[in-house]
Design an enzyme around this catalytic site. Structure first.
Site, short mmCIF file in Angstrom:
data_model
loop_
_atom_site.label_atom_id
_atom_site.label_comp_id
_atom_site.label_asym_id
_atom_site.label_seq_id
_atom_site.Cartn_x
_atom_site.Cartn_y
_atom_site.Cartn_z
CE1 TYR A 43 -3.86 -2.23 0.18
CE2 TYR A 43 -2.61 -3.36 1.89
CZ TYR A 43 -3.67 -3.33 0.99
OH TYR A 43 -4.53 -4.40 0.91
CE LYS A 56 11.55 13.90 -3.33
NZ LYS A 56 11.59 13.03 -4.53
CB ALA A 118 -7.67 -6.31 -10.56
CB ALA A 187 20.51 15.32 -16.92
CD GLU A 209 19.35 14.40 -20.91
OE1 GLU A 209 18.64 14.42 -21.94
OE2 GLU A 209 19.05 13.78 -19.87
CG HIS A 450 12.01 40.02 9.24
ND1 HIS A 450 12.72 39.98 8.07
CD2 HIS A 450 12.87 40.45 10.21
CE1 HIS A 450 13.96 40.37 8.30
NE2 HIS A 450 14.08 40.66 9.59
#
Length: 472
Positions: A43, A56, A118, A187, A209, A450
């Site tokens: 999942y 990440k 499926a 790239a 590339e 800020h």
């Protein structure tokens, strides 16, 4: 569910448990539909298991190592050691936690979960094969079906993935040691993200590339910022070359490339990562059984409700075409589920953000200046350099910019491009602005905290109105 020849029924059938699929299933159940989700693997789909989340995680870990080495200018001295196996174990823990979370969310919403693959029998029935040989199958009838089977890495002819020498992005994310030399073919955003990770972890990275620059599809000034930083990391770029063939050597592999003049170049590396794009996964669906056609790229055509040529069958996410982004899939999943439940729903493409987690990050939403001109607008541009933002300097960042694109007549926000620290977080404000029909004065007139990076968004909007204070 009954295993065997007996057919059981469900109102909403979702095929694929990635971002588009699980969101569609949960929303369908919340809307009162008897909902069944069929998933053959884990999942969360590619995004959670082999893409967005694990990549990440490794990007964050590699940033820690790199930032520690670069902290001398801030008066901090360190020499971190990289334990790739430990890093991978930590990454896998993050993935496992989130995968279990998705399964729990589905169960709590009342979604029926079925493990298997499926395929369509007709436009109202699928057959689900469970696991391997001898595991059995079952038939499910449905009133509405949502196809959300995602995509997979594309291979280069002659460079089929073997997990040892020729790596897909999935393979690269599972490595337990840092290659001494890594050759990357492609790239684009995947190639650039992973090149950056392994360069920061100590690999000698070479990129080839076919085109003439990194990140095809992005504006030149954005690509330049990212390429320059990558070269500072030691990444070697070779443009105008296509991967042609490879062979195994005592040290790893030898790859030959060829350019448009038929000039051959050889590269020696420990491993080769092929990152030339992704293709929709539809070959397991038996679409021929319902005469549902795909286009030349394998994409299932849909309308603004994500319906296919069959009113009862929807397609969302990567199988429905570009952009292949998890958040776009989620939004389409919402639309398809609502449409299946009989609610008014339509998908709007104008404000889909995109992010590339290179160093620095890239994020875009809406139109570029040239796209706005092509659409008949007279665009006005406002730009704020990162080096003029105080908070950026306090986190040791100075490269990049925030740019907004607006209609000169009415000052409606049309698009934005950001390259710089936390670009992926900053873009949300501008996406909201486009979605709600904001004008430049709405952004420039909003007080931003800020010192923060978000002040660059405020200043870019002010610059487009000729009212910038902190940049010329």
């Amino acid at each position: 569910m009954v295993v065997g020849d007996v057919t059981t029924g469900t109102e909403l059938l979702v095929i694929g448990g990635g971002p588009g699929g699980y969101v569609a299933a949960i929303r369908g159940a919340q809307l009162g539909l008897d909902t069944t989700l069929v998933e053959r693997d884990a999942y969360g789909g590619t995004c959670l298991n082999h893409g967005c989340i694990p990549s990440k995680a490794l990007i964050s870990a590699s940033d820690v190592a790199h930032d520690a080495r670069q902290a001398e200018s801030m008066g901090v001295f360190a020499d971190p050691a990289v334990d790739m196996a430990g890093m991978t174990e930590w990454k896998d823990g993050v993935v496992t936690r989130l995968t279990r979370g998705v399964e729990s969310l589905c169960k709590n919403a009342g979604v029926n979960l079925v493990e298997g693959t499926a395929e369509f029998v007709d436009d109202g029935t699928v057959r689900v094969a469970h696991g391997g040989e001898g595991q059995g199958s079952e038939s499910l009838s449905f009133e509405h079906a949502i196809v959300a089977t995602g995509s997979r890495p594309m291979a280069v002819p002659g460079f089929e993935f073997d997990g040892e020498h020729i790596l897909s992005s999935k393979d690269a994310l599972a490595l337990e040691s840092v290659p001494e030399k890594l050759l990357v073919v492609g790239a684009g955003y995947i190639g650039m993200e992973l090149s950056t990770v392994f360069a920061k972890l100590g690999a000698e990275v070479t990129v080839v590339e076919m085109l003439d620059d990194v990140l095809p599809g992005y504006e030149d000034d954005i690509a330049t910022v990212v390429r320059d930083r990558a070269e500072e990391l030691g990444i070697d770029f070779n443009f105008g070359e296509a991967a042609d063939n490879w062979e195994e050597t005592d040290e790893g592999i030898r790859v030959q490339t060829v350019d448009e003049d038929e000039v051959v170049t050889e590269y020696n590396a420990e491993k080769c990562l092929v990152a030339v794009g992704r293709e929709p996964v539809t070959d397991t669906l038996a679409l021929d059984n319902i005469d549902l056609q795909t286009d030349e790229n394998g994409v299932i055509p849909t309308d603004d409700q994500c319906r296919t040529a069959f009113e009862s069958v929807f397609a969302v996410g990567d199988v429905a075409g570009e952009p292949m982004l998890a958040h776009k899939a989620m939004a389409e999943g919402e639309v398809a589920a609502r449409a299946a439940a009989g609610e008014p729903a339509a998908f709007d493409h104008q404000a889909i953000p995109a992010a590339v987690f290179t160093d620095p990050e890239i994020a875009t939403v809406g139109m570029t200046e040239s796209e706005a001109e092509a659409a008949g607008f007279e665009p006005v541009i406002g730009q704020m350099p990162v080096r003029a933002n105080g908070r950026a300097l306090t986190v040791n960042e100075k490269e990049g910019f925030v740019r907004v694109v607006a209609d000169a007549d009415e000052e409606f926000l049309l698009g934005a491009q950001i390259v710089g620290p936390e670009a992926s977080e900053l873009i949300a404000e501008l996406g909201l602005g486009i979605e709600m029909g904001a004008r430049l004065e709405d952004i420039a007139g909003t007080i931003h905290t800020h010192p923060t990076l978000s002040e660059a968004v405020h200043e870019a909007a002010a610059a487009a109105r000729g009212e910038a204070v902190h940049t010329r």
